[in-house]
Write a protein that holds these residues in place. Structure first.
Motif, PDB file in Angstrom:
ATOM      1  N   ARG A  26      34.906  71.955  47.203  1.00  0.00           N
ATOM      2  CA  ARG A  26      34.578  71.170  48.277  1.00  0.00           C
ATOM      3  C   ARG A  26      34.761  70.356  47.328  1.00  0.00           C
ATOM      4  O   ARG A  26      35.246  69.237  47.992  1.00  0.00           O
ATOM      5  N   MET A  27      33.877  69.808  46.706  1.00  0.00           N
ATOM      6  CA  MET A  27      34.471  69.059  45.305  1.00  0.00           C
ATOM      7  C   MET A  27      35.987  68.586  45.244  1.00  0.00           C
ATOM      8  O   MET A  27      36.310  67.456  45.542  1.00  0.00           O
ATOM      9  N   VAL A  29      38.293  70.000  47.094  1.00  0.00           N
ATOM     10  CA  VAL A  29      39.196  69.558  48.321  1.00  0.00           C
ATOM     11  C   VAL A  29      39.475  68.010  48.689  1.00  0.00           C
ATOM     12  O   VAL A  29      39.910  67.298  49.323  1.00  0.00           O
ATOM     13  N   TRP A  30      37.808  68.126  49.152  1.00  0.00           N
ATOM     14  CA  TRP A  30      37.209  66.165  49.314  1.00  0.00           C
ATOM     15  C   TRP A  30      38.179  65.534  48.486  1.00  0.00           C
ATOM     16  O   TRP A  30      38.669  64.695  48.861  1.00  0.00           O
ATOM     17  N   SER A  31      38.098  65.792  47.295  1.00  0.00           N
ATOM     18  CA  SER A  31      39.205  64.624  45.960  1.00  0.00           C
ATOM     19  C   SER A  31      40.774  64.640  46.407  1.00  0.00           C
ATOM     20  O   SER A  31      41.065  63.628  46.417  1.00  0.00           O
ATOM     21  N   ALA A  32      40.697  65.459  47.438  1.00  0.00           N
ATOM     22  CA  ALA A  32      43.180  65.441  47.348  1.00  0.00           C
ATOM     23  C   ALA A  32      42.889  65.596  48.962  1.00  0.00           C
ATOM     24  O   ALA A  32      43.789  65.065  49.860  1.00  0.00           O
ATOM     25  N   LYS A  33      41.852  65.180  49.811  1.00  0.00           N
ATOM     26  CA  LYS A  33      41.956  64.519  50.276  1.00  0.00           C
ATOM     27  C   LYS A  33      42.579  65.336  52.474  1.00  0.00           C
ATOM     28  O   LYS A  33      42.966  65.520  52.867  1.00  0.00           O
ATOM     29  N   LEU A  34      42.077  67.104  51.549  1.00  0.00           N
ATOM     30  CA  LEU A  34      42.098  67.463  52.305  1.00  0.00           C
ATOM     31  C   LEU A  34      40.725  67.972  53.269  1.00  0.00           C
ATOM     32  O   LEU A  34      40.397  67.549  53.316  1.00  0.00           O
ATOM     33  N   ASP A  35      42.026  68.814  54.264  1.00  0.00           N
ATOM     34  CA  ASP A  35      40.454  69.158  55.266  1.00  0.00           C
ATOM     35  C   ASP A  35      40.026  70.465  54.500  1.00  0.00           C
ATOM     36  O   ASP A  35      39.667  71.222  53.878  1.00  0.00           O
ATOM     37  N   ALA A  55      40.655  74.149  39.094  1.00  0.00           N
ATOM     38  CA  ALA A  55      42.329  74.994  40.233  1.00  0.00           C
ATOM     39  C   ALA A  55      41.222  75.574  41.251  1.00  0.00           C
ATOM     40  O   ALA A  55      40.945  76.639  41.091  1.00  0.00           O
ATOM     41  N   CYS A  56      41.748  75.288  42.924  1.00  0.00           N
ATOM     42  CA  CYS A  56      41.287  76.441  43.454  1.00  0.00           C
ATOM     43  C   CYS A  56      42.654  76.778  44.476  1.00  0.00           C
ATOM     44  O   CYS A  56      43.805  75.487  44.788  1.00  0.00           O
ATOM     45  N   GLY A  57      42.108  77.190  45.240  1.00  0.00           N
ATOM     46  CA  GLY A  57      43.630  77.763  46.408  1.00  0.00           C
ATOM     47  C   GLY A  57      43.282  78.727  47.622  1.00  0.00           C
ATOM     48  O   GLY A  57      42.288  79.707  46.649  1.00  0.00           O
TER      49      GLY A  57
END
Length: 155
Positions: A26-27, A29-35, A55-57
């Motif tokens: 979550r951190m 994803v939020w840091s990249a301003k993604l959904d 990294a994550c995906g």
């Protein structure tokens, strides 16, 4: 054209995400301003370097299709091939036609290296039309540069 499969830097490993990874995912994803919606840790793969999530995906499952989404590399680990490795890994894991949405021409160019080509919203599987349709409205009304892409050389 798909690139040759790269290797991970020393001290890094790739693995399926575990329940304890959700906060770090979550951190990132939020840091990249993604959904931040639809973050299901069970669909994620993570790269861990030195004991920390770097990294994550995820591969989201839809009827007759999958979406490569939420791909993020932590800022201090960028430009070391983690995004390339993770993208190649997720493509290899896909079991259905694979799509993604990306913002801007720089990301579209990145994904083109792996065999992704631009796809028209009208040609999407029905299961993706609503989800990707929302971004197409934003593209039209707010001039947000969203590109829908499909991997062309696997299925």
């Amino acid at each position: 054209m798909t690139q040759k499969f790269t290797s991970l830097p020393s001290g890094c490993t790739i693995r399926p995400a575990a329940a304890q990874d959700i906060k770090s995912i979550r951190m990132l994803v939020w840091s990249a301003k993604l959904d931040p919606t639809q973050l299901r840790w069970q669909q994620f793969w993570v790269i861990e370097c030195g004991g920390n999530l770097a990294a994550c995906g995820q591969l989201r499952n839809f009827a007759g299709a999958q979406e490569l989404g939420s791909l993020v590399v932590r800022k201090d680990w960028r430009d070391r091939g983690l995004g390339t490795y993770l993208t190649q890994h997720l493509i290899a894991q896909a079991t259905a036609p694979l799509y993604l949405e990306c913002l801007g021409s720089r990301l579209a160019a990145f994904y083109t290296r792996f065999g992704f080509v631009q796809a028209a919203w009208q040609e999407l599987p029905q299961s993706l039309k609503f989800k990707f349709g929302l971004s197409q409205l934003a593209k039209v009304f707010f001039r947000i540069p969203v590109t829908i892409m499909q991997v062309s050389n696997k299925f």
